[in-house]
Enzyme design. Structure first.
Site, PDB file in Angstrom:
ATOM      1  N   SER A  31       0.581  -1.487   0.006  1.00  0.00           N
ATOM      2  CA  SER A  31      -0.135  -0.119   0.013  1.00  0.00           C
ATOM      3  C   SER A  31       0.717   1.470  -0.079  1.00  0.00           C
ATOM      4  O   SER A  31       0.505   2.200  -0.417  1.00  0.00           O
ATOM      5  CB  SER A  31      -0.785  -0.135   1.076  1.00  0.00           C
ATOM      6  N   ASP A  74      -2.501   7.662   9.713  1.00  0.00           N
ATOM      7  CA  ASP A  74      -2.674   6.426  10.269  1.00  0.00           C
ATOM      8  C   ASP A  74      -1.210   5.909  10.997  1.00  0.00           C
ATOM      9  O   ASP A  74      -1.528   4.568  11.279  1.00  0.00           O
ATOM     10  CB  ASP A  74      -3.149   5.606   9.165  1.00  0.00           C
ATOM     11  N   HIS A 129       1.285   5.122   6.602  1.00  0.00           N
ATOM     12  CA  HIS A 129       1.614   5.984   5.341  1.00  0.00           C
ATOM     13  C   HIS A 129       2.022   7.369   5.501  1.00  0.00           C
ATOM     14  O   HIS A 129       1.349   7.907   6.519  1.00  0.00           O
ATOM     15  CB  HIS A 129       0.230   5.590   4.580  1.00  0.00           C
TER      16      HIS A 129
END
Length: 800
Positions: free
Chosen positions: A101, A278, A281
């Site tokens: 991600s 978060d 990231h």
């Protein structure tokens, strides 16, 4: 006795700490730095792409500075222009992102940076906690394909992506890959997973080497454990460091130079750790920097931005540069030959003629020949030194041998050096032997402190601050004012309108710029201040020399000449206004061959010259008019400045209002374009007000700062030299001789820069003596040879 010791110590310091010894120290320091950078490049290479992707630091207001090179900030227009340029030349823009991600986040950022405003793909912000899938973005206009492959773990599925890329024709341009946190999470921080990661990355390495594309393996960013979701609590910075060490250990065995570790993005993310939403990231600021690093690595070599040299190869050397260097090399060879000839013939016994009636004649002939030899030696030596200095200019700014960094502005970086400089300037003051208004010591002092302010302004990139920009505009206007005043005063008092005077001034102003245009392959307009003062000098000369020629002696003999002088001023101001009001007329004058190339930039545009001329179009004329009224005030005994009496006492309040009023205008003005328009008409007010305040007190008028006056004498050389050996990339960046120590670097580069400017000032004085001879025949010969050699070459290469 203590006083005698103190005096002897100060005399010793003054005797030994002079410009000559300072230049020796600068030369020694420069040789040491050249050796240091040579060792540095031999050990770590000269690849600025490696520097960009591996290291850097934060400076100023948390601005990211790559190690040793300049980072261009790409806008959406810049990015699309880069991709279009690559497509135009038959290239294929194919970027592949492979990983978890975090790599997906980079993919989204890259796609968003190139999407047109009406493109709705990827319009919704990405979610990194939901289901993931492979994605693709294409745009035919740009020959662009951007792909993302969701491969969060290094396994057979990631191997397959690399195998597929190997089979593509053509292969991807850039492949960005990375993985780690998903393996930690899915294996609950198992050390067995780390071994699996290392082994599979070792298996993946041969595919990277064979791909023959730019492969960037992204090291894992640190996390913010307090913000992590409970399902990710097993991810720790200690484990991330272990995975990064494993990646570094494997990829150091890559055989292809195109396989690179991307570690600078990790450093950026670490610096903006609190920006993460978060905890896993990148935040928006760190992500933007990571995107800019990627775009710089991909586009810089194609776009050749002045403020972005990371991953950009130096310009190729032109024929005119080679010819110029050969010329200097020939001069150096001749100097060496003369030196060796003298060395090996000085001890030989020389034949003396018999004493006869021609003895005195022979003696004079021998002296004349010796003087001619000394003259040739001095001329060739000066040209050889000039050539060595030009080689240093070339080494600094046209190669990657020395590093370059971006400018950055903070209030401290701008005002603190000025505080130091003005403290020194006010400390070193002396009594002048002059008492008149704007005497030579005073104008040198004025030029000196203005030049130091300009240098600080350019070094720190303070042009982004509007009030500072407006105040700097008045400094440039003051230079042109003093130029108009000085040249008018010379013509007015001497009546010397000879061509010898004209060519001497033009040669002194332009010789350094001419050599730089040849060596650096740059247009004459780059050094905008020299074209300006050269143009206004010629304007002053034409105004004063056209019939009737008016001087101080002529007006005393015939008072009607005062009227003629006023009419000349009216004609000058009218001509300037017509040029300003009619851009068509302006272009017809300055775009006429053969002098067109003097006023256009490399893209054949006259906009830069128009802007510089328009901005201070009345400043030089204001200086001339001030010089004329100053003469009238003295002639009619309204102003007596041949003593230490006070002057302008009644105008003190008005002068203060003039200076402070312009300061208030600079602070209150909010639009650069409008400020520039107003500045053109009112710039003379603070200048004349400052002159009045500076000369009110007789004591103040006769004292001056030796420190500032010393810099004022070499202000022209300082302004020109800063482009390449103090700043870099035509003033868009900063030269770095000592990396990672910005304050020490500024001190060292400044010292070397000032010494070189002073040496060039002295060399220019020597060359003027030989190039512009008082004998009009020799002067004409030199000028004809100069233009025959220079102009065709310059026009051919688009420089003149």
């Amino acid at each position: 006795m203590n006083e005698d010791l103190s005096r002897n110590s100060s005399d010793y310091i003054v005797q030994h700490f002079n410009s000559r010894n300072a230049k020796k120290i600068a030369l020694l320091g420069l040789l040491v730095l050249i050796v240091y950078h040579s060792i540095l490049h031999l050990s770590y290479g000269i690849d600025s792409c490696k520097w960009l992707l591996s290291d850097g630091r934060f400076q100023g207001y948390r601005v990211w500075q790559p190690y040793g090179c300049m980072l261009h900030t790409y806008s959406k227009i810049d990015t699309r222009l880069c991709l279009r340029y690559i497509a135009y030349w038959g290239g294929r823009n194919h970027l592949v992102f492979v990983g978890d991600s975090r790599i997906e986040q980079l993919y989204y950022a890259f796609v968003d940076s190139i999407k047109s405003s009406d493109d709705t793909r990827h319009e919704m912000p990405p979610r990194f906690d939901g289901p993931h899938e492979d994605m693709k973005f294409e745009e035919n206009e740009l020959h662009l394909k951007v792909e993302f492959f969701w491969r969060p773990v290094i396994n057979e599925s990631m191997f397959q992506v690399f195998k597929d890329c190997l089979n593509l024709k053509p292969r991807p341009t850039v492949l960005v890959a990375g993985s780690g946190t998903w393996a930690i999470k899915s294996n609950n921080a198992s050390l067995h997973a780390l071994d699996y990661y290392k082994k599979n990355l070792t298996r993946l390495l041969p595919y990277m080497d064979k791909l023959d594309s730019e492969v960037l393996w992204v090291l894992q960013d640190p996390i913010d454990s307090e913000k992590l979701d409970i399902s990710r609590k097993m991810i720790t910075n200690e484990l991330i460091d272990d995975y990064n060490k494993a990646a570094i250990g494997v990829l150091k065995y890559a055989t292809s130079s195109k396989v690179r570790l991307w570690s600078s993005a990790r450093l950026v993310s670490q610096g903006y750790n609190a920006d993460q939403k978060d905890g896993l990231h990148m935040g928006s600021i760190a992500l933007n920097y990571a995107l800019q690093i990627l775009l710089n690595s991909y586009c810089n070599d194609q776009m050749n931005h002045n403020d972005g040299n990371c991953c950009s190869d130096p310009e190729s050397v032109t024929n005119i540069q080679i010819i110029t260097f050969v010329f200097f090399a020939v001069c150096g060879t001749l100097v060496l030959f003369i030196f060796l000839h003298r060395r090996f013939t000085s001890n030989k016994v020389r034949w003396h003629p018999l004493i006869n009636e021609y003895e005195e004649y022979d003696h004079h002939v021998r002296i004349q020949r010796e003087d001619e030899k000394k003259s040739y030696h001095e001329l060739l030596s000066s040209l050889s030194k000039f050539g060595l200095l030009m080689a240093y200019f070339f080494l600094c700014d046209k190669t990657n041998f020395f590093m370059k960094e971006n400018k950055y502005y903070t209030s401290t970086s701008f005002f603190l050096p000025l505080a130091y400089v003005f403290s020194l300037g006010l400390f070193f003051t002396e009594e002048s032997r002059h008492t008149c208004v704007l005497h030579r010591d005073q104008t040198d002092e004025w030029k000196g402190w203005m030049q130091l302010v300009l240098l600080t302004y350019h070094m720190t990139g303070a042009s982004q601050v509007l009030p500072i920009y407006i105040l700097i505009r008045i400094i440039v206007a003051a230079y042109l004012f003093l130029s108009g005043y000085g040249h008018f005063s010379y013509f007015w008092h001497t009546g010397d309108f000879s061509l010898h005077r004209v060519w001497k001034v033009l040669f002194r102003l332009n010789i350094l710029v001419v050599f730089l245009c040849l060596i650096m392959n740059r247009p004459y307009q780059l050094y905008y201040f020299v074209p300006l003062i050269s143009f206004w000098f010629l304007t002053t000369y034409i105004t004063m020399s056209t019939f009737p020629q008016i001087t101080s002696s002529s007006v005393e003999a015939n008072p009607i000449h005062h009227l003629y002088m006023v009419l000349k001023f009216v004609g000058l101001l009218t001509f300037i206004t017509i040029l300003y009001m009619s851009e068509v007329f302006f272009e017809k004058i300055f775009l006429t061959r053969p002098w067109k190339a003097l006023f256009v930039t490399t893209d054949d545009s006259i906009k830069e010259w128009w802007f510089r001329w328009w901005l201070d179009r009345y400043s030089a004329a204001a200086g001339m008019i001030f010089g004329y009224f100053y003469y009238l005030l003295k002639h009619f005994h309204i102003l007596e400045d041949n003593n230490h009496s006070n002057l302008f006492a009644k105008g003190t309040v008005v002068s203060l209002i003039g200076v402070l009023g312009y300061g208030a205008f600079a602070l209150l003005c909010h639009n650069k374009e409008e400020c520039n328009v107003i500045h053109s008409y009112i710039s003379f007010i603070p200048i004349v007000s400052f002159i009045a305040l500076r000369n009110i007190s007789g004591l103040l008028r006769s004292r001056y700062s030796v420190f500032f006056a010393w810099f004022g004498k070499i202000s022209l050389e300082l302004f020109i030299c800063q482009y390449h050996i103090w700043l870099s990339a035509d003033t868009h960046g900063v030269l770095v001789l000592i990396p990672s120590y910005p304050v020490l670097n500024v001190i060292v580069t400044s010292f070397i820069f000032v010494c070189i400017a002073h040496e060039i000032h002295q060399l220019t004085r020597t060359l003027v003596k030989y190039a512009i001879s008082p004998d009009w025949r020799y002067m004409t010969r030199n000028l004809v040879v100069f233009f025959l050699l220079l102009i065709p070459l310059g026009i051919k290469d688009g420089m003149f």
